[in-house]
Design a protein around this motif. Sequence first.
Motif, PDB file in Angstrom:
ATOM      1  N   GLU A 190     -12.807 -20.222  31.377  1.00 43.77           N
ATOM      2  CA  GLU A 190     -12.606 -20.657  32.759  1.00 43.77           C
ATOM      3  C   GLU A 190     -13.467 -19.867  33.731  1.00 43.77           C
ATOM      4  OE1 GLU A 190      -8.474 -20.218  33.450  1.00 43.77           O
ATOM      5  OE2 GLU A 190      -7.889 -21.880  32.128  1.00 43.77           O
ATOM      6  N   ARG A 191     -13.825 -18.652  33.354  1.00 42.98           N
ATOM      7  CA  ARG A 191     -14.651 -17.791  34.204  1.00 42.98           C
ATOM      8  C   ARG A 191     -16.108 -17.800  33.780  1.00 42.98           C
ATOM      9  NH1 ARG A 191      -9.636 -16.634  34.185  1.00 42.98           N
ATOM     10  NH2 ARG A 191      -8.587 -15.544  35.910  1.00 42.98           N
ATOM     11  N   GLY A 192     -16.477 -18.776  32.954  1.00 44.24           N
ATOM     12  CA  GLY A 192     -17.879 -18.956  32.593  1.00 44.24           C
ATOM     13  C   GLY A 192     -18.373 -18.116  31.446  1.00 44.24           C
ATOM     14  N   HIS A 193     -17.453 -17.579  30.614  1.00 45.96           N
ATOM     15  CA  HIS A 193     -17.857 -16.737  29.487  1.00 45.96           C
ATOM     16  C   HIS A 193     -17.127 -17.173  28.214  1.00 45.96           C
ATOM     17  CE1 HIS A 193     -20.087 -13.865  31.967  1.00 45.96           C
ATOM     18  NE2 HIS A 193     -19.113 -14.006  32.850  1.00 45.96           N
ATOM     19  N   PRO A 194     -17.580 -18.256  27.579  1.00 44.52           N
ATOM     20  CA  PRO A 194     -16.944 -18.683  26.324  1.00 44.52           C
ATOM     21  C   PRO A 194     -17.114 -17.619  25.245  1.00 44.52           C
ATOM     22  CG  PRO A 194     -18.997 -19.876  26.718  1.00 44.52           C
ATOM     23  CD  PRO A 194     -18.713 -19.110  27.970  1.00 44.52           C
ATOM     24  N   LEU A 195     -16.114 -17.507  24.394  1.00 43.79           N
ATOM     25  CA  LEU A 195     -16.118 -16.487  23.350  1.00 43.79           C
ATOM     26  C   LEU A 195     -16.587 -17.070  22.023  1.00 43.79           C
ATOM     27  CD1 LEU A 195     -12.708 -14.689  24.027  1.00 43.79           C
ATOM     28  CD2 LEU A 195     -14.956 -14.220  25.020  1.00 43.79           C
ATOM     29  N   GLY A 196     -17.315 -16.258  21.273  1.00 45.62           N
ATOM     30  CA  GLY A 196     -17.722 -16.641  19.932  1.00 45.62           C
ATOM     31  C   GLY A 196     -16.684 -16.217  18.910  1.00 45.62           C
ATOM     32  N   ASP A 197     -16.987 -16.518  17.638  1.00 41.20           N
ATOM     33  CA  ASP A 197     -16.047 -16.200  16.561  1.00 41.20           C
ATOM     34  C   ASP A 197     -15.814 -14.692  16.449  1.00 41.20           C
ATOM     35  OD1 ASP A 197     -15.819 -18.855  15.996  1.00 41.20           O
ATOM     36  OD2 ASP A 197     -17.278 -18.838  14.357  1.00 41.20           O
ATOM     37  N   ALA A 198     -16.852 -13.892  16.639  1.00 44.22           N
ATOM     38  CA  ALA A 198     -16.701 -12.441  16.508  1.00 44.22           C
ATOM     39  C   ALA A 198     -15.744 -11.893  17.571  1.00 44.22           C
ATOM     40  CB  ALA A 198     -18.067 -11.756  16.625  1.00 44.22           C
ATOM     41  N   ALA A 199     -15.885 -12.361  18.794  1.00 40.31           N
ATOM     42  CA  ALA A 199     -14.997 -11.908  19.866  1.00 40.31           C
ATOM     43  C   ALA A 199     -13.564 -12.344  19.605  1.00 40.31           C
ATOM     44  CB  ALA A 199     -15.482 -12.432  21.214  1.00 40.31           C
ATOM     45  N   LEU A 200     -13.379 -13.570  19.111  1.00 44.67           N
ATOM     46  CA  LEU A 200     -12.032 -14.045  18.788  1.00 44.67           C
ATOM     47  C   LEU A 200     -11.402 -13.186  17.695  1.00 44.67           C
ATOM     48  CD1 LEU A 200     -12.538 -17.913  18.835  1.00 44.67           C
ATOM     49  CD2 LEU A 200     -11.177 -16.556  20.429  1.00 44.67           C
ATOM     50  N   HIS A 201     -12.195 -12.824  16.701  1.00 44.93           N
ATOM     51  CA  HIS A 201     -11.697 -11.967  15.624  1.00 44.93           C
ATOM     52  C   HIS A 201     -11.283 -10.596  16.178  1.00 44.93           C
ATOM     53  CE1 HIS A 201     -11.235 -10.195  11.650  1.00 44.93           C
ATOM     54  NE2 HIS A 201     -12.002  -9.203  12.046  1.00 44.93           N
ATOM     55  N   GLU A 202     -12.062 -10.063  17.108  1.00 47.80           N
ATOM     56  CA  GLU A 202     -11.715  -8.772  17.705  1.00 47.80           C
ATOM     57  C   GLU A 202     -10.415  -8.851  18.494  1.00 47.80           C
ATOM     58  OE1 GLU A 202     -16.257  -6.987  18.253  1.00 47.80           O
ATOM     59  OE2 GLU A 202     -15.177  -7.812  19.972  1.00 47.80           O
ATOM     60  N   ILE A 203     -10.197  -9.960  19.190  1.00 48.15           N
ATOM     61  CA  ILE A 203      -8.939 -10.133  19.930  1.00 48.15           C
ATOM     62  C   ILE A 203      -7.765 -10.201  18.958  1.00 48.15           C
ATOM     63  CG2 ILE A 203      -7.633 -11.697  21.409  1.00 48.15           C
ATOM     64  CD1 ILE A 203     -10.281 -12.482  22.715  1.00 48.15           C
ATOM     65  N   ALA A 254      -0.975  -3.251  27.174  1.00 48.61           N
ATOM     66  CA  ALA A 254      -0.219  -3.893  28.246  1.00 48.61           C
ATOM     67  C   ALA A 254      -0.668  -3.430  29.631  1.00 48.61           C
ATOM     68  CB  ALA A 254       1.276  -3.632  28.070  1.00 48.61           C
ATOM     69  N   ASP A 255      -1.413  -2.313  29.720  1.00 43.17           N
ATOM     70  CA  ASP A 255      -1.954  -1.875  31.008  1.00 43.17           C
ATOM     71  C   ASP A 255      -3.076  -2.791  31.488  1.00 43.17           C
ATOM     72  OD1 ASP A 255      -0.300   0.215  31.564  1.00 43.17           O
ATOM     73  OD2 ASP A 255      -1.573   1.742  30.657  1.00 43.17           O
ATOM     74  N   GLY A 256      -3.752  -3.454  30.555  1.00 46.88           N
ATOM     75  CA  GLY A 256      -4.844  -4.352  30.944  1.00 46.88           C
ATOM     76  C   GLY A 256      -6.119  -3.640  31.313  1.00 46.88           C
ATOM     77  N   HIS A 257      -6.341  -2.430  30.777  1.00 49.62           N
ATOM     78  CA  HIS A 257      -7.547  -1.663  31.110  1.00 49.62           C
ATOM     79  C   HIS A 257      -8.353  -1.337  29.844  1.00 49.62           C
ATOM     80  CE1 HIS A 257      -4.886  -0.087  34.635  1.00 49.62           C
ATOM     81  NE2 HIS A 257      -5.382  -1.291  34.887  1.00 49.62           N
ATOM     82  N   MET A 258      -8.348  -2.242  28.879  1.00 48.75           N
ATOM     83  CA  MET A 258      -9.043  -1.977  27.622  1.00 48.75           C
ATOM     84  C   MET A 258     -10.558  -2.098  27.813  1.00 48.75           C
ATOM     85  SD  MET A 258      -6.688  -1.406  25.311  1.00 48.75           S
ATOM     86  CE  MET A 258      -7.538  -1.723  23.782  1.00 48.75           C
ATOM     87  N   ALA A 259     -11.277  -1.151  27.204  1.00 47.46           N
ATOM     88  CA  ALA A 259     -12.732  -1.210  27.224  1.00 47.46           C
ATOM     89  C   ALA A 259     -13.299  -1.626  25.871  1.00 47.46           C
ATOM     90  CB  ALA A 259     -13.320   0.147  27.627  1.00 47.46           C
ATOM     91  N   ARG A 260     -12.548  -1.394  24.815  1.00 48.52           N
ATOM     92  CA  ARG A 260     -12.998  -1.724  23.467  1.00 48.52           C
ATOM     93  C   ARG A 260     -11.851  -2.385  22.707  1.00 48.52           C
ATOM     94  NH1 ARG A 260     -16.883  -0.757  25.669  1.00 48.52           N
ATOM     95  NH2 ARG A 260     -18.685   0.509  25.142  1.00 48.52           N
ATOM     96  N   PRO A 261     -12.142  -3.276  21.765  1.00 46.37           N
ATOM     97  CA  PRO A 261     -11.071  -3.839  20.937  1.00 46.37           C
ATOM     98  C   PRO A 261     -10.498  -2.766  20.031  1.00 46.37           C
ATOM     99  CG  PRO A 261     -13.223  -4.498  20.104  1.00 46.37           C
ATOM    100  CD  PRO A 261     -13.479  -3.800  21.407  1.00 46.37           C
ATOM    101  N   LEU A 262      -9.256  -2.938  19.611  1.00 44.22           N
ATOM    102  CA  LEU A 262      -8.610  -1.995  18.707  1.00 44.22           C
ATOM    103  C   LEU A 262      -8.887  -2.407  17.269  1.00 44.22           C
ATOM    104  CD1 LEU A 262      -5.186  -1.667  20.542  1.00 44.22           C
ATOM    105  CD2 LEU A 262      -7.126  -0.099  20.645  1.00 44.22           C
ATOM    106  N   THR A 263      -8.875  -1.429  16.375  1.00 42.20           N
ATOM    107  CA  THR A 263      -9.121  -1.678  14.958  1.00 42.20           C
ATOM    108  C   THR A 263      -7.796  -1.782  14.228  1.00 42.20           C
ATOM    109  OG1 THR A 263     -11.174  -0.422  15.075  1.00 42.20           O
ATOM    110  CG2 THR A 263     -10.255  -0.824  12.887  1.00 42.20           C
ATOM    111  N   GLU A 264      -7.636  -2.818  13.437  1.00 43.27           N
ATOM    112  CA  GLU A 264      -6.371  -3.035  12.746  1.00 43.27           C
ATOM    113  C   GLU A 264      -6.105  -1.909  11.763  1.00 43.27           C
ATOM    114  OE1 GLU A 264      -4.067  -6.572  10.276  1.00 43.27           O
ATOM    115  OE2 GLU A 264      -6.109  -6.840  11.010  1.00 43.27           O
ATOM    116  N   PRO A 265      -4.916  -1.291  11.791  1.00 45.81           N
ATOM    117  CA  PRO A 265      -4.620  -0.169  10.904  1.00 45.81           C
ATOM    118  C   PRO A 265      -4.507  -0.620   9.460  1.00 45.81           C
ATOM    119  CG  PRO A 265      -2.651  -0.833  12.065  1.00 45.81           C
ATOM    120  CD  PRO A 265      -3.792  -1.625  12.662  1.00 45.81           C
TER     121      PRO A 265
END
Length: 304
Positions: free
Chosen positions: A111-124, A142-153
């Motif tokens: 909606e803000r003009g930045h469609p996500l690719g498969d890699a970004a979806l996987h990171e989410i 939940a703070d909404g201030h993430m700069a990097r995706p988290l790595t699954e433990p």
Amino acid sequence: MDLHGVLDELYELAPQDFTEARNAAATSAREAGNREAADRIRTLRRPTLSAWAGNLLVRHDAEAVQAVLHLGEALREAHRTLDAVRLRELGSRRHQVVAALARRAADLAAERGHPLGDAALHEIEATVHVVLADPEAAREWADGHMARPLTEPVGFTAATVDLAAAPARRPPSEPPRAEDAGFLARRPGPAEPRETAAERAAGEAAGRAAEAALLTARRSARGQQAAALAAERAQEAVRDAEARADSLADQLARARETLRARRTAAEEARDRARAAATDAAEARARADEAALRAERLAPAPRPR
């Protein structure tokens, strides 16, 4: 200055607009005399596309955020109690929630003009898995201030599968569930005590093995998280040093510019002083010449 509000504004921005806005906010904080806030703002990292989309999700879909937090609490409780039936139920729901949240974040980004690719979806999706497993990660997300995706433990998903395959452990007072009716009907009666004891021993051994596997997975996950936290702190120290170096470089550049301006002003002042001295000398010479001329032209005094 409301630092949390500044963070909200910055991490709402698209990644390409982040750095300029961050530097402007740090400058404003410094000019307002809030050096600590300025230093904190200057160390903020530009978010990746997937992290930014996740921040949009947190900020614009509070219902989804609460659903994830509640599901994470339920999953962790089921792990703690080794409730395999509950884990099977929640496991199916977990996959649905993760996929739905990834789609919702992708819609907000598009909606803000930045469609996500498969890699970004996987990171989410990986980030949401971590949020479900780790309460500290859930609070950070939940703070909404993430700069990097988290790595699954490591171990979280595996432990879920192992425990889901094991028989559920329930208190003796809990009535049998409908899905276990067939199993209970097939249990051997008193005429087969040795087989019942063997099965009981095997079940207990399986339960102990499952619990040990879960503890090992948790230790592995904690170790990975501790290492990731140490790496992140080291990276933050690097960013802080870089920010301070940038600040000192800015100060040095401004000082050099001031020095050049003052040297130029001093040279211009010297030039003006020399010109003024020359003008004064020429004026004195003209005055002396005029005085001599006037003296020559003046009539001689008459004798009395």
